[in-house]
Design a protein around this motif. Structure first.
Motif, mmCIF file in Angstrom:
data_model
loop_
_atom_site.group_PDB
_atom_site.id
_atom_site.type_symbol
_atom_site.label_atom_id
_atom_site.label_comp_id
_atom_site.label_asym_id
_atom_site.label_seq_id
_atom_site.Cartn_x
_atom_site.Cartn_y
_atom_site.Cartn_z
ATOM 1 N N ALA A 213 0.814 -1.220 0.000
ATOM 2 C CA ALA A 213 0.000 0.000 0.000
ATOM 3 C C ALA A 213 0.845 1.266 0.000
ATOM 4 C CB ALA A 213 -0.935 -0.005 1.217
ATOM 5 N N ILE A 214 2.175 1.137 0.178
ATOM 6 C CA ILE A 214 3.033 2.326 0.213
ATOM 7 C C ILE A 214 4.045 2.342 -0.930
ATOM 8 C CG2 ILE A 214 2.787 2.638 2.710
ATOM 9 C CD1 ILE A 214 5.525 1.309 3.040
ATOM 10 N N SER A 215 3.866 1.479 -1.914
ATOM 11 C CA SER A 215 4.814 1.395 -3.031
ATOM 12 C C SER A 215 4.600 2.531 -4.026
ATOM 13 C CB SER A 215 4.663 0.054 -3.749
ATOM 14 O OG SER A 215 4.982 -1.025 -2.900
ATOM 15 N N GLY A 216 5.710 3.040 -4.548
ATOM 16 C CA GLY A 216 5.668 3.996 -5.637
ATOM 17 C C GLY A 216 6.019 3.292 -6.931
ATOM 18 N N GLY A 217 6.767 3.967 -7.801
ATOM 19 C CA GLY A 217 7.173 3.371 -9.062
ATOM 20 C C GLY A 217 7.418 4.431 -10.109
ATOM 21 N N LEU A 277 7.908 -9.428 5.297
ATOM 22 C CA LEU A 277 7.964 -8.797 3.976
ATOM 23 C C LEU A 277 9.014 -7.690 3.961
ATOM 24 C CD1 LEU A 277 6.620 -8.331 1.127
ATOM 25 C CD2 LEU A 277 5.239 -6.584 2.267
ATOM 26 N N GLN A 278 9.875 -7.697 2.943
ATOM 27 C CA GLN A 278 10.959 -6.712 2.858
ATOM 28 C C GLN A 278 10.504 -5.438 2.164
ATOM 29 O OE1 GLN A 278 14.859 -8.086 1.529
ATOM 30 N NE2 GLN A 278 15.187 -6.165 0.417
ATOM 31 N N MET A 279 10.869 -4.296 2.763
ATOM 32 C CA MET A 279 10.683 -2.975 2.159
ATOM 33 C C MET A 279 12.054 -2.302 2.169
ATOM 34 S SD MET A 279 7.207 -2.000 4.232
ATOM 35 C CE MET A 279 7.833 -2.820 5.719
ATOM 36 N N THR A 280 12.576 -1.989 1.009
ATOM 37 C CA THR A 280 13.953 -1.521 0.899
ATOM 38 C C THR A 280 14.016 -0.006 0.830
ATOM 39 O OG1 THR A 280 14.426 -3.533 -0.353
ATOM 40 C CG2 THR A 280 16.101 -1.798 -0.382
ATOM 41 N N THR A 378 12.633 0.232 -5.366
ATOM 42 C CA THR A 378 12.667 0.182 -3.900
ATOM 43 C C THR A 378 11.450 0.922 -3.348
ATOM 44 O OG1 THR A 378 14.204 2.059 -3.967
ATOM 45 C CG2 THR A 378 15.166 -0.124 -3.727
ATOM 46 N N THR A 379 11.375 1.060 -2.021
ATOM 47 C CA THR A 379 10.131 1.551 -1.402
ATOM 48 C C THR A 379 10.219 2.963 -0.856
ATOM 49 O OG1 THR A 379 9.491 -0.722 -0.832
ATOM 50 C CG2 THR A 379 8.394 1.042 0.371
ATOM 51 N N PHE A 380 11.371 3.359 -0.315
ATOM 52 C CA PHE A 380 11.442 4.689 0.293
ATOM 53 C C PHE A 380 12.864 5.226 0.255
ATOM 54 C CE2 PHE A 380 12.107 1.661 3.747
ATOM 55 C CZ PHE A 380 13.181 2.184 4.446
ATOM 56 N N THR A 381 12.965 6.546 0.445
ATOM 57 C CA THR A 381 14.258 7.229 0.590
ATOM 58 C C THR A 381 14.376 7.724 2.022
ATOM 59 O OG1 THR A 381 14.129 8.015 -1.690
ATOM 60 C CG2 THR A 381 15.711 9.114 -0.259
ATOM 61 N N ILE A 382 15.583 7.645 2.577
ATOM 62 C CA ILE A 382 15.804 8.142 3.940
ATOM 63 C C ILE A 382 17.158 8.840 4.012
ATOM 64 C CG2 ILE A 382 16.684 5.866 4.594
ATOM 65 C CD1 ILE A 382 14.990 8.396 6.970
ATOM 66 N N SER A 383 17.197 9.998 4.649
ATOM 67 C CA SER A 383 18.474 10.653 4.936
ATOM 68 C C SER A 383 18.411 11.211 6.348
ATOM 69 C CB SER A 383 18.772 11.775 3.936
ATOM 70 O OG SER A 383 17.968 12.909 4.193
ATOM 71 N N ASN A 384 19.567 11.316 6.977
ATOM 72 C CA ASN A 384 19.653 11.808 8.350
ATOM 73 C C ASN A 384 20.875 12.708 8.462
ATOM 74 O OD1 ASN A 384 19.547 12.204 11.123
ATOM 75 N ND2 ASN A 384 20.440 10.220 11.608
ATOM 76 N N VAL A 385 20.647 14.005 8.662
ATOM 77 C CA VAL A 385 21.742 14.969 8.780
ATOM 78 C C VAL A 385 21.781 15.499 10.206
ATOM 79 C CG1 VAL A 385 22.651 17.192 8.002
ATOM 80 C CG2 VAL A 385 21.623 15.622 6.355
ATOM 81 N N ILE A 386 22.951 15.456 10.813
ATOM 82 C CA ILE A 386 23.119 15.957 12.175
ATOM 83 C C ILE A 386 23.262 17.470 12.125
ATOM 84 C CG2 ILE A 386 24.592 15.942 14.214
ATOM 85 C CD1 ILE A 386 25.454 13.122 13.448
ATOM 86 N N THR A 405 13.251 18.960 3.253
ATOM 87 C CA THR A 405 12.711 17.971 2.329
ATOM 88 C C THR A 405 13.331 18.242 0.960
ATOM 89 O OG1 THR A 405 10.695 16.908 1.524
ATOM 90 C CG2 THR A 405 10.667 19.304 1.672
ATOM 91 N N SER A 406 12.892 17.508 -0.051
ATOM 92 C CA SER A 406 13.523 17.646 -1.364
ATOM 93 C C SER A 406 12.481 17.496 -2.460
ATOM 94 C CB SER A 406 14.617 16.589 -1.541
ATOM 95 O OG SER A 406 14.040 15.291 -1.597
ATOM 96 N N THR A 407 12.948 17.618 -3.691
ATOM 97 C CA THR A 407 12.095 17.364 -4.837
ATOM 98 C C THR A 407 11.611 15.911 -4.791
ATOM 99 O OG1 THR A 407 13.425 18.921 -6.112
ATOM 100 C CG2 THR A 407 11.988 17.469 -7.357
ATOM 101 N N ALA A 408 10.392 15.697 -5.273
ATOM 102 C CA ALA A 408 9.815 14.358 -5.255
ATOM 103 C C ALA A 408 10.603 13.382 -6.125
ATOM 104 C CB ALA A 408 8.359 14.417 -5.734
ATOM 105 N N LEU A 409 10.700 12.147 -5.656
ATOM 106 C CA LEU A 409 11.278 11.043 -6.418
ATOM 107 C C LEU A 409 10.165 10.061 -6.789
ATOM 108 C CD1 LEU A 409 14.431 10.495 -4.182
ATOM 109 C CD2 LEU A 409 14.462 11.294 -6.554
ATOM 110 N N SER A 410 10.526 8.977 -7.463
ATOM 111 C CA SER A 410 9.502 8.002 -7.828
ATOM 112 C C SER A 410 9.070 7.141 -6.655
ATOM 113 C CB SER A 410 9.991 7.110 -8.987
ATOM 114 O OG SER A 410 11.222 6.496 -8.682
ATOM 115 N N HIS A 411 9.671 7.344 -5.485
ATOM 116 C CA HIS A 411 9.159 6.735 -4.255
ATOM 117 C C HIS A 411 7.861 7.424 -3.828
ATOM 118 C CE1 HIS A 411 13.383 5.207 -2.945
ATOM 119 N NE2 HIS A 411 12.679 4.231 -3.488
ATOM 120 N N ALA A 412 6.990 6.665 -3.174
ATOM 121 C CA ALA A 412 5.791 7.266 -2.592
ATOM 122 C C ALA A 412 6.104 7.875 -1.233
ATOM 123 C CB ALA A 412 4.680 6.228 -2.460
ATOM 124 N N ILE A 413 7.244 7.498 -0.637
ATOM 125 C CA ILE A 413 7.659 8.042 0.668
ATOM 126 C C ILE A 413 9.114 8.485 0.583
ATOM 127 C CG2 ILE A 413 7.922 7.635 3.147
ATOM 128 C CD1 ILE A 413 6.006 5.341 2.948
#
Length: 462
Positions: A213-217, A277-280, A378-386, A405-413
């Motif tokens: 339910a959270i997949s993009g493409g 179930l794997q979500m990458t 893949t399913t999502f993008t993640i970044s972490n800046v200190i 935040t950033s410009t949208a990618l083909s991920h839904a999240i």
């Protein structure tokens, strides 16, 4: 376009971020306590090191071969300011945070930066005591750009001091001379590198996550967006970290993401998912010798190991769906076991070098296609800046929050977390036709951390 000897070519990573499909703009929302003095902000920027930086004082052009280059130009600061006096909404029930998030969500899909001037601009939202700093990713990565921004700020408790940089050396000397242990570690490094780099290649070809339910493409980067903020306390993350041997804040973060996504999927499709179930996720890691923020003077040294620009690798970090159990710390333990293996590999440096090589030899079309397919599969993008650990000011005005935040990618999240003065705000950008309720998703993450904290406190008592 006639080029001059002074024109400088974009780096391979910089070229990637200006290609259609991967074009990336970073949108940083900064809220302050007091009303914004427009002229004071302009004066501060005019006198800052930012406008003297070669990337922030150059326009991007293409030569006769279609290769992008930087050309030095005069910076007119007024051209980089967009002033909005009216509120973003007439509805008094909508908070400043929600109004700004809606504004950022619109920017993420519909508003490119003008190529007739250097690729940055300030949007001053005067009715909300906020500014949105927009920066093209070709200018640099999150570490470079945050370090640049911090160089323009001052500590709230000491206006004569710049904010603290938290760079910590990642290499360490060891007194362990056990040849067998060193050989065993070398074998594991080689094995995990081969496994993860192979998976990276397969992801760029056909291997993809199962549909949820959270997949993009492909094409989802063009869909309308919504944006919500998940708020965490760094002390809560540290409490969870202490409950698990040798855990890190990133281990806790990925445990929270795994638990939060599982909670959200239970709400959206409670009977349709298979346990495990794997979500990458696609994560960006800093490849500089120091982690965290960098000293700006070091970034500007051409021979420095810190180095300005886009100096990061990509990791594929899987999380797994699990029904809620009695011990939420299991999510962190599983995340730590996965991340420990990733740390042993050279996946990050290899992804950087391979991407650089493909861009240099085969050009931007193939490099962009492969990166686009990795994201689409893949399913999502993640970044972490200190960010800075203490409260800071800009132009004497206290900064209350920093959200990115950033410009949208083909991920839904797409998730971007920035820590600041004991807090961490994670911006969750979603395709609203796939995830119509991002605030519910944000609450799933927040509740996951609170449950983990309670479990960690119970462990400490025992």
């Amino acid at each position: 376009m006639t080029m001059t000897e002074r024109d400088e070519p974009l780096t391979p990573a910089g070229r990637l971020f200006v290609q259609p499909g991967m074009d990336q703009i970073i949108n940083c929302a900064v809220s302050v306590d007091d009303p914004i003095d427009v002229e004071a902000v302009k004066l501060e920027i005019s006198n800052s090191i930012m406008v003297k930086h070669p990337r922030f004082s150059s326009i991007m052009l293409k030569d006769s071969c279609g290769r992008e280059r930087w050309r030095k130009t005069e910076v007119n600061v007024d051209d980089h300011f967009i002033i909005r006096h009216q509120p973003l909404t007439d509805d008094p029930s909508i908070s400043d945070e929600d109004a700004i998030n809606d504004y950022l969500a619109d920017l993420s899909v519909s508003t490119p930066l003008s190529l007739t001037k250097p690729l940055w601009e300030f949007h001053l939202l005067l009715a909300h005591n906020s500014a949105v700093l927009r920066l093209h990713h070709a200018l640099g990565d999150g570490i470079s750009l945050m370090s640049m921004f911090m160089s323009c700020c001052r500590r709230a408790d000491d206006p004569n001091q710049r904010p603290t940089t938290q760079g910590v050396g990642t290499s360490s000397s060891s007194n362990n001379r056990n040849v067998w242990r060193l050989l065993k570690k070398l074998v594991m490094v080689i094995w995990y590198t081969v496994v993860y780099v192979t998976e990276f290649g397969l992801r760029s070809l056909w291997l993809k996550d199962k549909k949820t339910a959270i997949s993009g493409g492909a094409g989802v980067e063009l869909w309308p967006r919504k944006l919500a903020t998940a708020k965490f306390k760094i002390d809560d993350m540290k409490t969870v970290k202490k409950a698990i041997d040798n855990a890190t804040i990133n281990d806790v973060l990925f445990g929270v993401i795994s638990c939060g996504l599982s909670r959200y999927l239970d709400l959206r499709s409670p009977k349709a998912l298979k346990e495990g179930l794997q979500m990458t996720g696609v994560a960006m890691i800093n490849l500089r010798k120091q982690s965290g923020l960098q000293d700006f003077s070091e970034l500007m040294k051409s021979k420095s190991g810190a180095r300005w620009g886009n100096k990061f690798g990509m990791l594929l970090l899987p999380v797994y769906y699990h029904k809620g159990g009695s011990d939420p710390l299991q999510f962190v333990k599983r995340a730590k076991a996965m991340i420990d293996k990733k740390k042993l590999s050279l996946e990050g440096p290899c992804s950087y070098k391979i991407g650089d090589l493909i861009m240099s030899i085969f050009g931007p079309k193939l490099a962009t296609l492969l990166n686009y397919r990795i994201v689409s599969n893949t399913t999502f993008t993640i970044s972490n800046v200190i960010g800075p650990p203490e409260d800071i000011t800009f132009g004497g005005n206290h900064i209350s929050s920093v959200r990115v935040t950033s410009t949208a990618l083909s991920h839904a999240i797409t998730m971007h977390m920035v820590s600041y003065a004991g807090r961490a705000d994670m911006q969750i950008l979603v395709a609203k036709d796939i995830i119509p309720d991002p605030k519910v998703l944000a609450k799933c993450f927040q509740d996951a951390l609170l449950e983990m904290k309670e479990a960690a406190q119970a462990v400490a008592k025992d």
